[in-house]
Design an enzyme around this catalytic site. Structure first.
Site, short mmCIF file in Angstrom:
data_model
loop_
_atom_site.label_atom_id
_atom_site.label_comp_id
_atom_site.label_asym_id
_atom_site.label_seq_id
_atom_site.Cartn_x
_atom_site.Cartn_y
_atom_site.Cartn_z
N HIS A 165 57.44 -6.54 -31.05
CA HIS A 165 56.49 -7.48 -30.44
C HIS A 165 57.24 -8.54 -29.65
O HIS A 165 56.69 -9.17 -28.77
CB HIS A 165 55.57 -8.11 -31.51
CG HIS A 165 56.27 -9.11 -32.38
ND1 HIS A 165 57.19 -8.75 -33.33
CD2 HIS A 165 56.19 -10.46 -32.45
CE1 HIS A 165 57.65 -9.84 -33.93
NE2 HIS A 165 57.05 -10.88 -33.41
N ARG A 166 58.50 -8.74 -30.01
CA ARG A 166 59.43 -9.55 -29.21
C ARG A 166 60.67 -8.71 -29.02
O ARG A 166 61.06 -7.95 -29.91
CB ARG A 166 59.84 -10.81 -29.98
CG ARG A 166 58.73 -11.83 -30.16
CD ARG A 166 58.74 -12.81 -29.00
NE ARG A 166 57.49 -13.57 -28.93
CZ ARG A 166 57.27 -14.72 -29.56
NH1 ARG A 166 58.20 -15.24 -30.31
NH2 ARG A 166 56.13 -15.34 -29.42
N LYS A 191 66.13 -7.16 -33.58
CA LYS A 191 67.41 -7.70 -34.08
C LYS A 191 67.60 -7.39 -35.55
O LYS A 191 66.64 -7.41 -36.32
CB LYS A 191 67.36 -9.23 -33.88
CG LYS A 191 68.67 -9.92 -34.09
CD LYS A 191 69.54 -9.88 -32.87
CE LYS A 191 70.92 -10.45 -33.14
NZ LYS A 191 71.81 -9.53 -33.89
N LYS A 239 61.47 -12.55 -40.98
CA LYS A 239 62.51 -13.59 -40.99
C LYS A 239 62.60 -14.29 -39.63
O LYS A 239 62.59 -15.51 -39.54
CB LYS A 239 63.84 -12.88 -41.30
CG LYS A 239 64.93 -13.75 -41.80
CD LYS A 239 66.23 -12.97 -41.92
CE LYS A 239 66.24 -11.94 -43.01
NZ LYS A 239 67.59 -11.39 -43.27
N ASP A 269 61.51 -19.04 -36.11
CA ASP A 269 61.31 -19.15 -34.65
C ASP A 269 62.48 -18.62 -33.85
O ASP A 269 62.93 -19.26 -32.90
CB ASP A 269 61.04 -20.62 -34.26
CG ASP A 269 59.56 -20.91 -34.33
OD1 ASP A 269 58.75 -19.99 -34.12
OD2 ASP A 269 59.22 -22.08 -34.62
N LYS A 305 67.08 -2.80 -38.19
CA LYS A 305 68.21 -2.76 -39.13
C LYS A 305 68.89 -1.40 -38.99
O LYS A 305 68.23 -0.40 -38.69
CB LYS A 305 67.72 -2.90 -40.57
CG LYS A 305 68.79 -3.31 -41.53
CD LYS A 305 68.95 -4.80 -41.49
CE LYS A 305 69.91 -5.33 -42.51
NZ LYS A 305 69.75 -6.78 -42.65
N SER A 331 73.05 -15.83 -34.80
CA SER A 331 73.13 -14.67 -33.91
C SER A 331 72.35 -14.94 -32.62
O SER A 331 72.77 -14.57 -31.53
CB SER A 331 72.52 -13.43 -34.57
OG SER A 331 73.48 -12.80 -35.39
N1 GLU Z 1 72.36 -8.98 -41.37
C1 GLU Z 1 71.86 -10.31 -41.27
C2 GLU Z 1 70.47 -10.40 -41.88
O1 GLU Z 1 70.11 -9.63 -42.71
C3 GLU Z 1 71.97 -10.87 -39.86
C4 GLU Z 1 71.14 -10.20 -38.83
C5 GLU Z 1 71.44 -10.66 -37.40
O2 GLU Z 1 72.19 -11.58 -37.23
O3 GLU Z 1 70.87 -10.05 -36.50
O4 GLU Z 1 69.72 -11.30 -41.60
#
Ligand code: GLU
Length: 476
Positions: free
Chosen positions: A71-72, A76, A100, A105, A112, A369
């Site tokens: 959706h965005r 990540k 998360k 935000d 993943k 990140s």
């Molecule tokens: N692996 C980390 C997490 O579970 C970081 C993910 C990230 O920085 O994209 O939140």
């Protein structure tokens, strides 16, 4: 490395049921089926590939990249290397990334990756070949790119692996000027950002500090005062647990009374020397044999020890229906992803335990990140343009004050006013602000709706509202 213990529910079901608990509290008109779409994992890409080992033989590896939500964009989430990863696990972890990011935000979808491999069983050369081959598969499949899908470190991976992934992307997409933004958590000397390695642990510290600024919430846990002198039990002294424990002891005066690892636990009522334990672990690969603390070969029961704060910072499903009834800590901060199962969560809630949920507590990593990704796309280090200017202005203020008062300013104060912020200062400030604001929003939603029984449901309510709004405004 331990694997996820057997539980009656899968990891994905556990998260879905937590989402279901929050859905009635959204106060929004949600079209039928939208909640199903939000919970569903959009796609999972499985790869199998051979790699030549140092002895000339080949081994076939299995890995996944799950995209829970786009959706965005980009989607990540980290890449995990462990011997016991599974498709269900990577799908559940991708879902957690979606929620998360929404809570803190960070304008990303959730993804993943994982690879079935024990990094400790391979040489550096083998790990490089494995990582580059895996990255190539993901890039060719469209599962790594600056605008579409951006991995990061997770359990078993770090800056080294992220550097190899960035290099692989650069070689495969030679014209892409934004190649560094295809992955975060890179070495600082190669497109990374200062403060990323410590970020998740630092985030845990900022969350706990904010918790203790809310007396109403502190009282809910039957605690009082500040972090100073609080007895903390931490499970996992990996990157997240180590940094959280280090900062809480060195900067906030907390006492780490137990460290639980895969091969036992160390305890000390006076507080454990975290830095020394970590050095011992780096040298020997284990907490065993560390002098100056009591060693317990069976670590898991220590989760149930008497303390003020329990920080599970290792694996998922560590607190289940089997041990939830015996957990003594009044406050649990989930630094790992999914350490408490849905059913265990219900037991702990009934027992009046305050749980600060993973979808928020460990969001420091992805937050920094995000800063790294922005830095990579803007091709300039944060603070590079403004730092000296801020210092000139600060010096002007000091000169004016001294002229007006005829007195010399205290050297400490002078330093504060005349020092411009560097990249690390800015990253920490951005992270602190992010974690504080998210905490305040969660606490506010929790206290303003009597039907919301816990912080986890409040956090999911916030995440879902944002995701629903995004789907409805942009169209599905
Ligand atoms: N692996 C980390 C997490 O579970 C970081 C993910 C990230 O920085 O994209 O939140």
């Amino acid at each position: 490395m331990a694997s996820r213990p057997k539980t009656s529910q899968s990891f994905t079901e556990s998260i879905d049921r937590m989402v279901d608990r929050a859905l009635p509290h959204l106060d929004m008109d949600i079209p039928l089926g939208l909640a199903d779409q939000i919970k569903a994992c959009d796609k999972v890409f499985q790869v199998k590939f051979p790699v030549k080992m140092d002895d000339g033989q080949y081994r076939v590896f299995t890995g996944w990249r799950a995209v829970h939500s786009e959706h965005r964009l980009p989607a990540k989430g980290g890449i995990r290397y462990a011997p016991h990863v599974s498709q269900d696990e990577v799908v559940a972890l991708a879902a957690l990334m979606t929620y998360k990011c929404a809570i803190v935000d960070v304008p990303f979808g959730g993804a993943k990756g994982s690879l079935v491999v024990d990094p400790r069983a391979h040489s550096e050369d083998e790990m490089e070949r494995i990582t580059r081959r895996f990255a190539r598969k993901l890039i060719q499949g469209g599962y790594i790119s600056p605008g579409g899908n951006v991995p990061a470190p997770d359990m078993g991976t770090g800056p080294r692996e992220m550097g190899w992934i960035a290099d692989e992307y650069k070689n495969l997409r030679p014209g892409d000027i934004n190649y560094f933004a295809c992955v975060t958590g890179k070495p600082v000397t190669n497109g990374g950002i200062r403060g990323r390695v410590e970020a998740t642990g630092r985030g845990v510290q900022f969350v706990l500090r904010e918790f203790f600024r809310h007396p109403k919430d502190v009282a809910l846990a039957g605690l009082s005062g500040s972090l100073e002198g609080k007895r903390v039990v931490i499970q996992g002294l990996g990157n997240v647990g180590y940094h959280a424990a280090k900062f809480l002891t060195e900067e906030d005066g907390a006492l780490i009374t137990a460290v639980i690892e895969y091969d036992g636990a160390l305890t000390s009522d006076q507080g454990l020397p975290i830095e020394e334990i970590r050095q011992h672990m780096n040298a020997t690969g284990s907490i065993k044999g560390f002098n100056g603390a009591e060693y317990h070969p069976d670590g898991l029961p220590l989760l149930e020890s008497d303390c003020d704060i329990l920080i599970p910072a290792a694996l998922e499903a560590q607190i289940t229906t089997k041990n939830a009834k015996r957990i003594k800590a009044p406050l649990i901060a989930e630094a790992a992803n999914g350490p408490i199962t849905f059913n265990a969560d219900s037991i702990l809630r009934e027992r009046g335990k305050v749980i600060l949920p993973d979808s928020f507590v460990n969001a420091g990593g992805v937050t920094v990140s995000y800063f790294e990704w922005v830095k990579n796309l803007s091709h300039i280090r944060f603070g590079r343009m403004a730092r000296r200017q801020d210092e000139y202005r600060g010096q002007g203020i000091v000169d004016a004050l001294e002229q007006m008062t005829g007195q010399q300013l205290d050297p400490g104060l002078r330093k504060v006013i005349t020092t411009g912020a560097n990249e690390l200062d800015l990253v920490r400030s951005g992270l602190d602000d992010t974690m504080r604001l998210a905490y305040q929003e969660i606490s506010e939603v929790f206290h303003s709706n009597k039907k919301i029984e816990d912080f986890r449901t409040a956090a999911f309510t916030i995440a879902l509202r944002k995701i629903v709004r995004s789907y409805l405004e942009l169209g599905i």
